[in-house]
Design an enzyme around this catalytic site. Structure first.
Site, short mmCIF file in Angstrom:
data_model
loop_
_atom_site.label_atom_id
_atom_site.label_comp_id
_atom_site.label_asym_id
_atom_site.label_seq_id
_atom_site.Cartn_x
_atom_site.Cartn_y
_atom_site.Cartn_z
N ASN A 269 0.83 -1.20 0.00
CA ASN A 269 0.00 0.00 0.00
C ASN A 269 0.87 1.26 0.00
OD1 ASN A 269 -2.75 1.34 0.49
ND2 ASN A 269 -1.50 2.19 2.14
N GLU A 270 0.61 2.17 -0.96
CA GLU A 270 1.31 3.45 -1.02
C GLU A 270 2.81 3.29 -0.78
OE1 GLU A 270 -0.71 6.06 1.73
OE2 GLU A 270 -2.11 6.70 0.19
N TYR B 130 -4.91 12.28 -2.88
CA TYR B 130 -5.62 13.10 -1.91
C TYR B 130 -5.48 14.60 -2.17
CZ TYR B 130 -5.54 8.85 0.98
OH TYR B 130 -5.66 7.57 1.46
#
Length: 274
Positions: free
Chosen positions: A99-100, A238
């Protein structure tokens, strides 16, 4: 979720919960929990998207050899992924290994403000080298798990294995040539750092030129294994940011060697670092 009309749900499996010692015996309660949850999703028509690693690994691996700073984690992670593919793969068709990956590496080994809290000004760590070592091992780790799936499970399960990065929408602060060049360096370091090896088998030339011997080198075999190892790339987005050329410390929390290496400052919009 059903009332909301969700057709898919992405969630993470905890390595520590499934194999608490990092390898060997599987925790039956953890295994049953995830089986029940996945079946509940599928029975309500919700497609499960599983992330194998979301910043937590068994403490034993950290104590034994330093976790992601050591290539030994590749073997252990691949074994953990094997358990997940075997036990859940009949109902899971979309797997994300890390993840990320870029923000995990920078936050955990450069700024020290996310797990695993290492940096040059923290209690332990070296911001000038550790992020690049960890990222290198993450990429090799992903390639190993992806290769395992393709060789052992893909024909029968028909799923896909991908990789996730954190994305920021960049724009130059001014129309100057310096800011335009800073944008390119940001793209090399923030996106190309992970996507270059996954697509071309090597890091961007800009990164290699700036970092020199601090950037690990793929062997020919490793390059071939990493290249094309992702069936998809997950983009988590984001915020946006303005980029300015800078030779001094950027306006970010902590003593960041990563952003200093880029030689630029970043001003986020709709973002509060506190």
């Amino acid at each position: 979720m059903v009332e909301t009309g969700l057709e898919a749900f992405r969630f993470s499996i905890s390595w520590s919960r499934l194999t608490p010692n990092g390898r060997g015996s599987v925790n039956p309660k953890g295994l049953q929990f995830y089986k029940n949850f996945i079946l509940e999703l599928v029975s309500h028509g919700i497609e499960p998207h599983v992330t194998l690693y979301h910043y937590d690994h068994p403490q034993q691996l950290e104590d034994e050899y330093g976790g992601w700073l050591n290539r030994r984690i590749i073997k252990d992670f691949t074994a953990y992924a094997d358990v997940c593919f075997r036990e859940f793969g009949n109902h899971v068709k979309f797997w994300t290994t890390i993840n990320e990956a870029n923000i995990f590496t920078v936050g955990g080994y450069d700024g020290g403000n996310t797990p695993h809290g290492r940096c040059s000004t923290c209690l332990s760590g070296n911001s000038s080298t550790e992020p690049y070592i960890v990222a290198h091992n993450l990429l090799l780790d992903h390639a190993s798990a992806s290769r395992l799936y393709r060789q052992k499970y893909k024909d029968t399960q028909g799923g896909s294995v991908g990789f996730s990065i954190f994305a920021i929408g960049f724009r130059p602060s001014t129309n100057s040539k310096d800011d335009e060049m800073a944008i390119q360096r940001f793209k090399d370091f923030f996106f190309g750092w992970m996507l270059g090896p996954l697509t071309y088998g090597d890091y961007p030339e800009g990164m290699k030129r700036i970092l020199g011997t601090r950037l690990p080198v793929f062997t020919k075999k490793e390059s071939e294994q990493v290249k094309g190892s992702s069936d998809f790339v997950g983009v988590i987005h984001y915020l946006a940011a303005s980029i300015s050329n800078a030779q001094s410390q950027p306006s970010l929390p902590g003593n960041s060697a990563f952003f200093t290496d880029i030689g630029a400052s970043l001003t986020c919009r709709n973002y509060n670092p506190q």
